[in-house]
Scaffold this motif. Structure first.
Motif, short mmCIF file in Angstrom:
data_model
loop_
_atom_site.label_atom_id
_atom_site.label_comp_id
_atom_site.label_asym_id
_atom_site.label_seq_id
_atom_site.Cartn_x
_atom_site.Cartn_y
_atom_site.Cartn_z
N ALA A 1 -5.70 5.89 -3.14
CA ALA A 1 -6.57 4.80 -2.73
C ALA A 1 -6.99 3.97 -3.94
O ALA A 1 -7.07 2.73 -3.87
CB ALA A 1 -7.79 5.34 -2.01
N GLU A 2 -7.24 4.64 -5.04
CA GLU A 2 -7.65 3.93 -6.26
C GLU A 2 -6.53 3.01 -6.74
O GLU A 2 -6.75 1.85 -7.08
CB GLU A 2 -8.01 4.94 -7.35
CG GLU A 2 -8.30 4.33 -8.71
CD GLU A 2 -9.58 3.51 -8.75
OE1 GLU A 2 -9.77 2.78 -9.72
OE2 GLU A 2 -10.37 3.60 -7.80
N VAL A 3 -5.29 3.52 -6.75
CA VAL A 3 -4.17 2.71 -7.22
C VAL A 3 -3.86 1.59 -6.22
O VAL A 3 -3.53 0.47 -6.61
CB VAL A 3 -2.92 3.59 -7.45
CG1 VAL A 3 -1.72 2.73 -7.80
CG2 VAL A 3 -3.19 4.58 -8.58
N THR A 4 -3.98 1.89 -4.94
CA THR A 4 -3.72 0.87 -3.93
C THR A 4 -4.68 -0.29 -4.04
O THR A 4 -4.30 -1.45 -3.94
CB THR A 4 -3.80 1.50 -2.52
OG1 THR A 4 -2.86 2.56 -2.44
CG2 THR A 4 -3.47 0.47 -1.46
N SER A 5 -5.94 0.02 -4.26
CA SER A 5 -6.94 -1.04 -4.34
C SER A 5 -6.93 -1.75 -5.70
O SER A 5 -7.34 -2.89 -5.81
CB SER A 5 -8.34 -0.46 -4.09
OG SER A 5 -8.68 0.49 -5.08
N ASN A 6 -6.43 -1.07 -6.70
CA ASN A 6 -6.42 -1.64 -8.05
C ASN A 6 -5.14 -1.22 -8.75
O ASN A 6 -5.10 -0.19 -9.42
CB ASN A 6 -7.64 -1.14 -8.83
CG ASN A 6 -7.65 -1.67 -10.26
OD1 ASN A 6 -6.95 -2.63 -10.57
ND2 ASN A 6 -8.44 -1.05 -11.12
N SER B 1 0.83 -1.21 0.00
CA SER B 1 0.00 0.00 0.00
C SER B 1 0.86 1.25 0.00
O SER B 1 0.56 2.23 -0.69
CB SER B 1 -0.94 0.01 1.21
OG SER B 1 -0.19 -0.02 2.42
N LEU B 2 1.97 1.23 0.77
CA LEU B 2 2.86 2.40 0.79
C LEU B 2 3.47 2.61 -0.58
O LEU B 2 3.47 3.72 -1.12
CB LEU B 2 3.96 2.22 1.83
CG LEU B 2 5.08 3.28 1.80
CD1 LEU B 2 4.49 4.66 2.06
CD2 LEU B 2 6.15 2.98 2.82
N LEU B 3 3.99 1.55 -1.17
CA LEU B 3 4.63 1.68 -2.47
C LEU B 3 3.64 2.18 -3.51
O LEU B 3 3.93 3.10 -4.27
CB LEU B 3 5.22 0.35 -2.92
CG LEU B 3 5.77 0.35 -4.35
CD1 LEU B 3 6.84 1.42 -4.52
CD2 LEU B 3 6.31 -1.00 -4.73
N LEU B 4 2.46 1.58 -3.53
CA LEU B 4 1.48 1.99 -4.53
C LEU B 4 1.01 3.41 -4.30
O LEU B 4 0.73 4.15 -5.25
CB LEU B 4 0.30 1.02 -4.54
CG LEU B 4 0.65 -0.35 -5.13
CD1 LEU B 4 -0.47 -1.34 -4.88
CD2 LEU B 4 0.92 -0.24 -6.61
N SER B 5 0.93 3.82 -3.04
CA SER B 5 0.59 5.22 -2.76
C SER B 5 1.65 6.14 -3.33
O SER B 5 1.34 7.18 -3.93
CB SER B 5 0.47 5.44 -1.24
OG SER B 5 -0.65 4.76 -0.73
N GLU B 6 2.92 5.76 -3.15
CA GLU B 6 3.98 6.60 -3.68
C GLU B 6 3.95 6.60 -5.21
O GLU B 6 4.20 7.61 -5.85
CB GLU B 6 5.34 6.12 -3.17
CG GLU B 6 5.53 6.35 -1.67
CD GLU B 6 5.38 7.79 -1.27
OE1 GLU B 6 5.58 8.68 -2.13
OE2 GLU B 6 5.06 8.05 -0.11
N LEU B 7 3.64 5.45 -5.79
CA LEU B 7 3.53 5.39 -7.24
C LEU B 7 2.40 6.29 -7.72
O LEU B 7 2.54 7.03 -8.69
CB LEU B 7 3.27 3.96 -7.69
CG LEU B 7 4.47 3.02 -7.64
CD1 LEU B 7 4.02 1.59 -7.89
CD2 LEU B 7 5.51 3.41 -8.66
N ALA B 8 1.28 6.24 -7.01
CA ALA B 8 0.15 7.09 -7.40
C ALA B 8 0.53 8.55 -7.32
O ALA B 8 0.21 9.36 -8.19
CB ALA B 8 -1.04 6.81 -6.50
N ASN B 9 1.26 8.91 -6.26
CA ASN B 9 1.69 10.29 -6.10
C ASN B 9 2.65 10.69 -7.22
O ASN B 9 2.58 11.78 -7.76
CB ASN B 9 2.37 10.46 -4.74
CG ASN B 9 2.39 11.89 -4.29
OD1 ASN B 9 1.49 12.66 -4.61
ND2 ASN B 9 3.39 12.25 -3.53
N SER B 10 3.52 9.76 -7.59
CA SER B 10 4.48 10.03 -8.66
C SER B 10 3.79 10.19 -10.01
O SER B 10 4.28 10.90 -10.88
CB SER B 10 5.50 8.90 -8.74
OG SER B 10 6.21 8.81 -7.53
N PHE B 11 2.69 9.48 -10.18
CA PHE B 11 1.98 9.56 -11.44
C PHE B 11 0.97 10.71 -11.48
O PHE B 11 0.03 10.68 -12.24
CB PHE B 11 1.25 8.24 -11.73
CG PHE B 11 2.15 7.18 -12.26
CD1 PHE B 11 2.80 7.33 -13.46
CD2 PHE B 11 2.38 6.02 -11.53
CE1 PHE B 11 3.64 6.34 -13.95
CE2 PHE B 11 3.22 5.03 -12.01
CZ PHE B 11 3.85 5.19 -13.23
#
Length: 282
Positions: A269-274, A214-224
């Motif tokens: 949250a969207e990227v973390t869940s999917n 979840s942390l990684l995906l949150s950071e990815l979402a922020n980066s994107f």
């Protein structure tokens, strides 16, 4: 022997234990070693474990530095790698705990396994655009290395390459095709920009197990850059003010920032869940 400075001629080979083996451990008090002009190769283990050594002078004629050449030189504070060198060999500077900064010259294409392993004093590394490969555990244990910039063109990052460093942010170039297992194990990464091709492997490739998905995906979402989610939050705010002009106070600079953060959180949250939703945020 109380030598402090020694010049090594071009004809002297220092294989099989290097200078320490020649002089004996109890006699090695050298603080400065000079390799004579015309030297083309620093042999394997040449100055390995010379703990009193503070500086080394290498001529521009040097094109090759061997395995373990300066390993364990705990007093070495700085050195200039000649421009003609094209490869940093394995264990070359491992355990050089007093080394503070290193500039890898342009022309170097690979940094070998464990090359700077355990360089706990290292705070700055300049990586050239010519670099292609970073070997396993090459900067492992560099506990004060807080930042590094990897150039486009790097294709391989070995396992444990930056294990135990102080890195908090990392951007993996799109050129990377191999990202080794746990390359950033025990590094306090809080922001990671990783090519989409590695996202499906985030749990086992390249990152510490302490970094939850979840942390990684949150950071990815922020980066994107979650523009869609931010725009949605802005649209809701505009609609609210349009229907109730008195509510404009909700959207002053402080509240606007809060709403923007809410929008970004929705994107995370969207990227973390999917995980496949990252494509929404390019």
């Amino acid at each position: 022997i109380n030598l402090k400075t020694l010049t090594i001629g071009t004809g002297l080979q220092l294989e099989n234990g290097g200078l320490v083996n020649i002089l004996g451990y109890e006699n090695v008090n050298l603080t400065h070693v000079i390799f004579a002009d015309g030297t083309t190769r620093i042999a394997d283990s040449a100055l390995n474990n010379m703990t009193s050594l503070v500086s080394v002078t290498m001529p521009s004629s040097v094109t090759s530095i061997g395995d373990y050449a300066f390993g364990g030189c705990t007093g070495l504070t700085s050195l200039t790698i000649p421009e003609g060198v094209t490869r940093i060999a394995q264990w070359t500077f491992a355990g050089c705990t007093s080394l503070v900064s290193v500039t890898v010259p342009n022309g170097v294409t690979s940094i070998g396994d464990y090359a700077f392993n355990g360089c706990t004093g290292l705070t700055s590394v300049t990586i050239p655009n010519s670099l292609i490969s970073i070997g396993p555990a090459s900067f492992s244990g560099c506990s004060n290395l807080a930042s590094i910039s990897l150039p486009q063109g790097v294709t391989n990052i070995g396992y444990w390459a930056f294990e135990g460093t102080a890195l908090t942010e990392i951007t993996i170039p799109e050129s990377v095709v191999w990202l080794g297992s746990e390359a950033f194990f025990r590094a306090p990464i809080t922001s990671a920009v990783i090519p989409a091709k590695f996202i499906a492997q985030y749990g086992t490739i390249g990152l510490s197990p302490e970094l939850s998905s979840s942390l990684l995906l949150s950071e990815l979402a922020n980066s994107f850059a979650t523009d869609d989610a931010v725009s949605a939050a802005e649209a809701r705010g505009i609609a609210s003010v349009t229907s109730d002009p008195a509510s404009f106070g909700l959207f002053d600079s402080t509240q606007y920032e809060a709403n923007r953060i809410t929008g970004v959180a929705e994107g995370k949250a969207e990227v973390t869940s999917n995980p496949t939703a990252y494509s929404l945020f390019t």
